[in-house]
Design a protein around this motif. Sequence first.
Motif, PDB file in Angstrom:
ATOM      1  N   TRP A  12       1.229   3.122 -13.711  1.00 44.46           N
ATOM      2  CA  TRP A  12       0.662   3.384 -15.087  1.00 44.46           C
ATOM      3  C   TRP A  12       0.401   1.979 -15.630  1.00 44.46           C
ATOM      4  CZ3 TRP A  12      -0.974   7.416 -17.144  1.00 44.46           C
ATOM      5  CH2 TRP A  12      -1.250   7.247 -18.504  1.00 44.46           C
ATOM      6  N   THR A  13      -0.261   1.856 -16.848  1.00 46.23           N
ATOM      7  CA  THR A  13      -0.996   0.790 -17.283  1.00 46.23           C
ATOM      8  C   THR A  13       0.075  -0.336 -17.864  1.00 46.23           C
ATOM      9  OG1 THR A  13      -1.546   1.734 -19.349  1.00 46.23           O
ATOM     10  CG2 THR A  13      -3.218   1.863 -17.558  1.00 46.23           C
ATOM     11  N   THR A  14       0.809  -0.680 -17.265  1.00 48.26           N
ATOM     12  CA  THR A  14       1.922  -1.734 -17.682  1.00 48.26           C
ATOM     13  C   THR A  14       1.713  -3.255 -16.854  1.00 48.26           C
ATOM     14  OG1 THR A  14       3.742  -1.181 -16.022  1.00 48.26           O
ATOM     15  CG2 THR A  14       3.581   0.119 -18.056  1.00 48.26           C
ATOM     16  N   PRO A  15       2.323  -4.392 -17.282  1.00 46.22           N
ATOM     17  CA  PRO A  15       2.193  -5.479 -16.338  1.00 46.22           C
ATOM     18  C   PRO A  15       2.693  -5.304 -15.047  1.00 46.22           C
ATOM     19  CG  PRO A  15       2.969  -5.983 -18.568  1.00 46.22           C
ATOM     20  CD  PRO A  15       2.848  -4.536 -18.548  1.00 46.22           C
ATOM     21  N   ASN A  16       3.626  -4.483 -14.836  1.00 41.21           N
ATOM     22  CA  ASN A  16       4.060  -4.157 -13.554  1.00 41.21           C
ATOM     23  C   ASN A  16       3.193  -3.338 -12.791  1.00 41.21           C
ATOM     24  OD1 ASN A  16       6.393  -5.840 -13.681  1.00 41.21           O
ATOM     25  ND2 ASN A  16       7.558  -4.329 -14.352  1.00 41.21           N
ATOM     26  N   GLY A  17       2.620  -2.386 -13.264  1.00 44.02           N
ATOM     27  CA  GLY A  17       1.680  -1.504 -12.615  1.00 44.02           C
ATOM     28  C   GLY A  17       0.396  -2.391 -12.272  1.00 44.02           C
ATOM     29  N   HIS A  18      -0.011  -3.418 -13.265  1.00 48.49           N
ATOM     30  CA  HIS A  18      -1.292  -3.971 -12.749  1.00 48.49           C
ATOM     31  C   HIS A  18      -1.138  -4.936 -11.646  1.00 48.49           C
ATOM     32  CE1 HIS A  18      -2.985  -2.470 -16.377  1.00 48.49           C
ATOM     33  NE2 HIS A  18      -2.670  -3.610 -17.192  1.00 48.49           N
ATOM     34  N   LYS A  19       0.191  -5.400 -11.445  1.00 46.00           N
ATOM     35  CA  LYS A  19       0.534  -6.383 -10.004  1.00 46.00           C
ATOM     36  C   LYS A  19       0.086  -5.609  -8.882  1.00 46.00           C
ATOM     37  CE  LYS A  19       4.826  -7.975 -11.901  1.00 46.00           C
ATOM     38  NZ  LYS A  19       6.343  -7.986 -11.501  1.00 46.00           N
ATOM     39  N   ILE A  20       0.529  -4.141  -8.835  1.00 43.56           N
ATOM     40  CA  ILE A  20       0.077  -3.797  -7.470  1.00 43.56           C
ATOM     41  C   ILE A  20      -1.485  -3.398  -7.466  1.00 43.56           C
ATOM     42  CG2 ILE A  20       0.886  -1.885  -5.995  1.00 43.56           C
ATOM     43  CD1 ILE A  20       2.784  -3.936  -6.762  1.00 43.56           C
ATOM     44  N   THR A  21      -2.143  -2.999  -8.392  1.00 45.51           N
ATOM     45  CA  THR A  21      -3.552  -2.779  -8.165  1.00 45.51           C
ATOM     46  C   THR A  21      -4.065  -4.166  -8.109  1.00 45.51           C
ATOM     47  OG1 THR A  21      -3.595  -2.663 -10.518  1.00 45.51           O
ATOM     48  CG2 THR A  21      -3.680  -0.864  -9.653  1.00 45.51           C
ATOM     49  N   MET A  22      -3.825  -5.226  -8.455  1.00 44.90           N
ATOM     50  CA  MET A  22      -4.346  -6.595  -8.494  1.00 44.90           C
ATOM     51  C   MET A  22      -4.310  -6.797  -6.906  1.00 44.90           C
ATOM     52  SD  MET A  22      -3.299  -8.671 -11.345  1.00 44.90           S
ATOM     53  CE  MET A  22      -3.698 -10.544 -10.667  1.00 44.90           C
ATOM     54  N   PHE A  23      -3.086  -6.626  -6.361  1.00 42.41           N
ATOM     55  CA  PHE A  23      -2.726  -6.964  -4.782  1.00 42.41           C
ATOM     56  C   PHE A  23      -3.772  -6.077  -3.869  1.00 42.41           C
ATOM     57  CE2 PHE A  23      -1.229  -6.496  -0.716  1.00 42.41           C
ATOM     58  CZ  PHE A  23      -0.646  -7.777  -0.331  1.00 42.41           C
ATOM     59  N   LEU A  24      -3.676  -4.751  -4.103  1.00 49.54           N
ATOM     60  CA  LEU A  24      -4.542  -3.977  -3.399  1.00 49.54           C
ATOM     61  C   LEU A  24      -5.806  -4.125  -3.334  1.00 49.54           C
ATOM     62  CD1 LEU A  24      -2.437  -0.529  -4.236  1.00 49.54           C
ATOM     63  CD2 LEU A  24      -2.428  -1.872  -2.046  1.00 49.54           C
ATOM     64  N   GLU A  25      -6.421  -4.553  -4.517  1.00 46.97           N
ATOM     65  CA  GLU A  25      -7.892  -4.799  -4.623  1.00 46.97           C
ATOM     66  C   GLU A  25      -8.029  -6.015  -3.879  1.00 46.97           C
ATOM     67  OE1 GLU A  25     -10.379  -3.106  -5.747  1.00 46.97           O
ATOM     68  OE2 GLU A  25      -9.101  -1.462  -6.588  1.00 46.97           O
ATOM     69  N   GLU A  26      -7.208  -7.057  -4.126  1.00 43.49           N
ATOM     70  CA  GLU A  26      -7.454  -8.286  -3.674  1.00 43.49           C
ATOM     71  C   GLU A  26      -7.468  -8.284  -1.927  1.00 43.49           C
ATOM     72  OE1 GLU A  26      -8.442 -12.333  -3.952  1.00 43.49           O
ATOM     73  OE2 GLU A  26      -7.644 -11.163  -5.640  1.00 43.49           O
ATOM     74  N   VAL A  27      -6.605  -7.485  -1.361  1.00 42.47           N
ATOM     75  CA  VAL A  27      -6.649  -7.274   0.013  1.00 42.47           C
ATOM     76  C   VAL A  27      -7.648  -6.092   0.546  1.00 42.47           C
ATOM     77  CG1 VAL A  27      -4.400  -8.424   0.176  1.00 42.47           C
ATOM     78  CG2 VAL A  27      -4.760  -5.981   0.391  1.00 42.47           C
TER      79      VAL A  27
END
Length: 232
Positions: free
Chosen positions: A7-22
């Motif tokens: 969901w669109t919380t800071p903790n949720g954004h962490k994982i999409t950031m990682f997955l998009e980065e790699v």
Amino acid sequence: MIDLYYWTTPNGHKITMFLEEVELPYTIIPINIGTGDQFKPEFLKIAPNNRIPAIVDRAPVDGGEPVSVFESGAILLYLAEKTGKLISADIRQRAEVLQWLFWQMGGLGPMAGQNHHFSQYAPEKIPYAIDRYVNETGRLYAVMNKRLSDRTFIAGNNYSIADIAAYPWIVPYERQGQKLEDFPHLQRWFEAIKARPATIRAYEKAEAFKDQTLDIEKSRNLLFNQSANTIQ
């Protein structure tokens, strides 16, 4: 393939950031925490603390059965070790990353979260509580600012999961009663991460979920009135 319960919380954004980065393939499974999706039995099998995010890795490195992981810091570490990216194999550099990852999990996230609660959501404005958490958030910003005064990223000169963990908790700085110009090294770091293509893509993913209509009072009860009786 990674199944991301999100969901669109800071903790949720962490994982999409990682997955998009790699550039690791993933599927988002939305867990609308404002309507109670986090209490569904199928989600609790993966995330027994009824919190997002959580993942299921359907192609673990050992070739065995799918692996489920909850808690955003644990997920970042698991994915970094799975891919060999955004964490160093060098023992000293790895220690730097892990210290600041746990700093975010144990300090910045919880304190900023309480800041949000008492300043934005609490039905009664309690000046002591607001001051307490706004000031502590400011102290943690200052810790980051000092840390970043002589290095590009939190754990050194290489972007890592420590940066990914911290960034989403700085995004709502205005709601936290902070001014980035008061922390110039932190501001420089923040703007650099904000401009990364993977960060842009991750936050674009969140836009798809922002227009979902919620019953505000029901959402407050779901999010803020949990107790031991909530756990069945």
